[in-house]
Design a protein around this motif. Structure first.
Motif, PDB file in Angstrom:
ATOM      1  N   SER A 101      -1.331  15.333 -51.866  1.00 26.67           N
ATOM      2  CA  SER A 101      -0.289  14.565 -51.197  1.00 26.67           C
ATOM      3  C   SER A 101      -0.366  14.795 -49.698  1.00 26.67           C
ATOM      4  O   SER A 101      -0.481  15.933 -49.239  1.00 26.67           O
ATOM      5  N   PHE A 102      -0.320  13.704 -48.942  1.00 28.05           N
ATOM      6  CA  PHE A 102      -0.276  13.742 -47.486  1.00 28.05           C
ATOM      7  C   PHE A 102       1.150  13.371 -47.062  1.00 28.05           C
ATOM      8  O   PHE A 102       1.539  12.205 -47.184  1.00 28.05           O
ATOM      9  N   PRO A 103       1.954  14.305 -46.560  1.00 27.31           N
ATOM     10  CA  PRO A 103       3.327  13.964 -46.157  1.00 27.31           C
ATOM     11  C   PRO A 103       3.384  12.900 -45.067  1.00 27.31           C
ATOM     12  O   PRO A 103       4.333  12.106 -45.021  1.00 27.31           O
ATOM     13  N   ASP A 104       2.375  12.878 -44.181  1.00 29.85           N
ATOM     14  CA  ASP A 104       2.362  11.923 -43.068  1.00 29.85           C
ATOM     15  C   ASP A 104       1.029  11.181 -43.017  1.00 29.85           C
ATOM     16  O   ASP A 104       0.176  11.465 -42.168  1.00 29.85           O
ATOM     17  N   PRO A 105       0.817  10.218 -43.920  1.00 35.38           N
ATOM     18  CA  PRO A 105      -0.459   9.482 -43.932  1.00 35.38           C
ATOM     19  C   PRO A 105      -0.580   8.559 -42.718  1.00 35.38           C
ATOM     20  O   PRO A 105       0.394   8.325 -41.988  1.00 35.38           O
ATOM     21  N   LEU A 106      -1.775   8.040 -42.530  1.00 35.16           N
ATOM     22  CA  LEU A 106      -2.026   7.079 -41.453  1.00 35.16           C
ATOM     23  C   LEU A 106      -1.619   5.693 -41.935  1.00 35.16           C
ATOM     24  O   LEU A 106      -2.337   5.076 -42.699  1.00 35.16           O
ATOM     25  N   ARG A 107      -0.494   5.204 -41.493  1.00 33.54           N
ATOM     26  CA  ARG A 107      -0.005   3.914 -41.963  1.00 33.54           C
ATOM     27  C   ARG A 107      -0.154   2.802 -40.926  1.00 33.54           C
ATOM     28  O   ARG A 107       0.065   1.634 -41.229  1.00 33.54           O
ATOM     29  N   HIS A 108      -0.530   3.171 -39.692  1.00 33.29           N
ATOM     30  CA  HIS A 108      -0.683   2.191 -38.620  1.00 33.29           C
ATOM     31  C   HIS A 108      -1.703   2.745 -37.627  1.00 33.29           C
ATOM     32  O   HIS A 108      -1.814   3.973 -37.469  1.00 33.29           O
ATOM     33  N   PRO A 109      -2.468   1.893 -36.959  1.00 33.94           N
ATOM     34  CA  PRO A 109      -3.432   2.402 -35.984  1.00 33.94           C
ATOM     35  C   PRO A 109      -2.848   3.334 -34.931  1.00 33.94           C
ATOM     36  O   PRO A 109      -3.569   4.187 -34.404  1.00 33.94           O
ATOM     37  N   ASP A 110      -1.561   3.179 -34.636  1.00 29.62           N
ATOM     38  CA  ASP A 110      -0.942   4.110 -33.684  1.00 29.62           C
ATOM     39  C   ASP A 110      -1.021   5.557 -34.178  1.00 29.62           C
ATOM     40  O   ASP A 110      -0.994   6.495 -33.378  1.00 29.62           O
ATOM     41  N   ASP A 111      -1.124   5.732 -35.491  1.00 26.35           N
ATOM     42  CA  ASP A 111      -1.167   7.081 -36.072  1.00 26.35           C
ATOM     43  C   ASP A 111      -2.496   7.792 -35.810  1.00 26.35           C
ATOM     44  O   ASP A 111      -2.590   9.012 -35.999  1.00 26.35           O
ATOM     45  N   ILE A 112      -3.513   7.054 -35.397  1.00 30.60           N
ATOM     46  CA  ILE A 112      -4.810   7.668 -35.129  1.00 30.60           C
ATOM     47  C   ILE A 112      -4.697   8.760 -34.068  1.00 30.60           C
ATOM     48  O   ILE A 112      -5.424   9.754 -34.097  1.00 30.60           O
ATOM     49  N   ALA A 113      -3.757   8.572 -33.157  1.00 26.41           N
ATOM     50  CA  ALA A 113      -3.576   9.549 -32.069  1.00 26.41           C
ATOM     51  C   ALA A 113      -3.201  10.930 -32.599  1.00 26.41           C
ATOM     52  O   ALA A 113      -3.357  11.932 -31.883  1.00 26.41           O
ATOM     53  N   ARG A 114      -2.724  11.003 -33.841  1.00 23.36           N
ATOM     54  CA  ARG A 114      -2.355  12.304 -34.415  1.00 23.36           C
ATOM     55  C   ARG A 114      -3.568  13.106 -34.877  1.00 23.36           C
ATOM     56  O   ARG A 114      -3.444  14.305 -35.164  1.00 23.36           O
ATOM     57  N   LEU A 115      -4.734  12.466 -34.990  1.00 23.08           N
ATOM     58  CA  LEU A 115      -5.925  13.176 -35.453  1.00 23.08           C
ATOM     59  C   LEU A 115      -6.470  14.089 -34.356  1.00 23.08           C
ATOM     60  O   LEU A 115      -6.424  13.756 -33.171  1.00 23.08           O
ATOM     61  N   THR A 116      -7.024  15.202 -34.777  1.00 19.93           N
ATOM     62  CA  THR A 116      -7.588  16.175 -33.846  1.00 19.93           C
ATOM     63  C   THR A 116      -8.888  15.646 -33.245  1.00 19.93           C
ATOM     64  O   THR A 116      -9.754  15.153 -33.965  1.00 19.93           O
TER      65      THR A 116
END
Length: 365
Positions: A101-116
């Motif tokens: 389970s991923f509590p905070d999956p990538l649901r929008h391209p804006d979420d890419i910024a969260r990747l290391t």
């Protein structure tokens, strides 16, 4: 770095390279796992990923099927494909009786910024390399090779977007159709980490590697050609280059694209030494398609192991004789991972029957 001395039993490595063998080499996916009472005793109430992060425990569990089944021709390090998303900065939890389970999956391209950015796998995944080194040492008396592995970029991306298992893959399909450029950007970042992760596994002692594209079959042939195959090819092309940069020899590489039956021919030209098959392939037909270009691996339905000895014998006979067309370019395995309810004695019977039938068939080569 682990010693480069070849294992005493190099049957599987020889088959992977297309060299003659006396019988089919064997191992099974998830061979270190919940069907074994010794695994459950070792795990106890510990968190799954805590075990992966403990080199001593991971090494112990890796050896459990080897100690129980002396006929096995390879070990595979106990770990999980989802350590790569963790290295990319995502939180992944393993929920008992539910799965990842991923509590905070990538649901929008804006979420890419969260990747290391600029992942240093030697730091973030150093525990895997410690486990590999420890396991190589413990395997010396058994004399068999050690697999390293990684999830394929498409499969890892699907988990990162879906947030866990899915029957429809609605979220990740939204990405590939609505945001294809952003999809490729993430796939490339994942691919780069996968290549370095595999290279460092070889540096730590892995003698063969496998790329698991568990959700390949959820893609149409045309989408597989766009969103999976190019990244699988990058791994097969760039991993040997990275190994050379590290002063390491090339190792055999296996790709397992579950469900992508339509892609067998192109996978035989994708740069891998071995191509894994699920149980939807007919062995003889798969061997005819492969035409000796690669070593095939697979492919008995894991659920046959619930059918009793007679069913196991019948399916082993069919599988071994079907793969006779491969003329020794075959590694025996299941068509997917062994499941938790299997009786360990039935897996023992499977191994014994493969040896019995395999030795008989291979006398003809």
């Amino acid at each position: 770095m682990a010693t480069d001395t070849p294992p005493k039993n190099d049957r599987l490595l020889r088959a992977a390279r297309g060299e003659p063998v006396d019988r089919p080499p064997m191992w099974v996916m998830r061979q270190a796992g919940r069907y074994l009472p010794e695994y459950n005793a070792t795990k106890g109430t510990r968190d799954f990923f805590d075990i992966c992060r403990s080199p001593e425990l991971a090494s112990t569990i890796t050896l459990q099927p080897i100690e129980r089944y002396p006929l096995i021709d390879a070990a595979i390090i106990f770990c999980d494909i989802l350590v790569v998303p963790q290295a990319l900065g995502m939180t992944v939890e393993m929920i008992e009786k539910r799965g990842p389970s991923f509590p905070d999956p990538l649901r929008h391209p804006d979420d890419i910024a969260r990747l290391t950015d600029d992942v240093d796998v030697t730091k973030s995944l150093g525990y895997v390399f410690d486990a590999l080194r420890m396991t190589r040492s413990k395997l010396e008396p058994h004399g068999i090779p050690l697999f390293g592995f990684v999830g394929a970029p498409w499969t890892l991306f699907a988990y990162m977007v879906e947030g866990g298992g899915s029957k429809t893959l609605t979220q990740v399909k939204r990405w590939i159709f609505q945001w294809p450029a952003e999809t490729h950007a993430v796939l490339q970042r994942v691919t780069d980490v996968c290549i370095e992760f595999l290279a460092r596994q070889v540096e730590a002692g892995a003698q063969i590697v496998q790329v698991f594209d568990s959700w390949a079959g959820e893609l149409s042939p045309s989408d597989f050609a766009v969103f999976s195959l190019p990244y699988l090819r990058q791994i097969s092309e760039r991993l040997p280059q990275r190994l050379a940069e590290l002063g390491l020899a090339r190792v055999p590489m296996t790709v397992f694209a579950k469900g992508a039956w339509y892609a067998l021919d192109v996978l035989c030209e994708s740069g891998y030494d071995c191509v894994g098959l699920d149980w939807t392939h007919d062995p003889a037909e798969a061997a005819r398609i492969a035409r000796g270009r690669v070593t095939l691996q697979g492919n008995m339905d894991p659920n046959v192991l619930y059918g009793g000895k007679a069913a196991i014998t019948r399916e082993v006979e069919r599988m071994v004789r079907g793969f006779k067309e491969a003329k020794g370019r075959w590694i025996c395995n299941l068509g997917h991972g062994i499941t938790p309810g299997v009786n360990p004695d039935d897996l023992k019977w499977f191994f014994e029957e493969v040896v019995r039938v395999g030795e008989e068939v291979y006398k003809e080569f």
